[in-house]
Design a protein around this motif. Sequence first.
Motif: not given
Length: 290
Positions: A20-36
Amino acid sequence: MELRHLRYFLAVAEAENFTKAAETLGIGQPPLSQQIKALETELDVELFKRTARGAELTVAGAVFADEARRVLSDADRAVRAAKRAARGETGHLRVGFTGTAAFNEHVSGLIRRFREEYPEAELSLHEATSGVLLDSVEAGQLDVVIVRPIRRVADAVHQREWRDEPMFVALPTAHPLASRKRIALKELAEELFVQVPREAGGTLFDDIFAACAAEGFSPKLGQPAPQMSSAVTLVAAGLGISIVPESITQVRVAGVVYRALVARGLRARLALASRRDDPSAVVRNFLSLA
């Protein structure tokens, strides 16, 4: 660590779900997980507990979230402050004016409009003679000055004429011409003039002399006055008469009357001056109101 990392982290914290956070940010879920994950590695702290339903903040994560919100808020406030300063809505403006300009309604009106339009800008006011004010602008000690124009100014200073006003004669109440409503300049040919000297009064001194010359006489100069308002006091003391701008007629001194002066082309001029290379938006805003 960058501000975007904090925004990514808070998006996950608020959504409690990486997808859900990735959708809000407009980025993919895997890149978001990698950033965190990279953020947790940099901090050497686990920020989230991964669950079947998503992600929950750890105790350390909750503390970090409070600080992250504060940092982002401060950053946003800094951006807004910078933009306000760039627009000239804040900052410090140093304005100088001559003693006679203080009585001019256009001067007070300009200062009032600036205070109303830009209430967050700091304004400081300084009074001096025209020559001193122009020197202060050149030296960078003042930003804008309202002066009686001077014919020659430094190359670094831009002076433009702004307003003018009619001239009056200040007379002792017992003077033979005091009963008149209007007085022609040529009628003052035999009078003793009490005036602010050229070095303090700008072109006003020369303009008065030129107008008298056009009427066929040269003024007889008496006691010089350091300021226009003090010239009125000297008139009250019986030391002569004085030609003054209309705004000075607000100065009420016992023993002095003001009468309209009939003198072709003679007006008291005011000018605005500032540094040519001044990039300040707050200065531009002040001048634009003029």
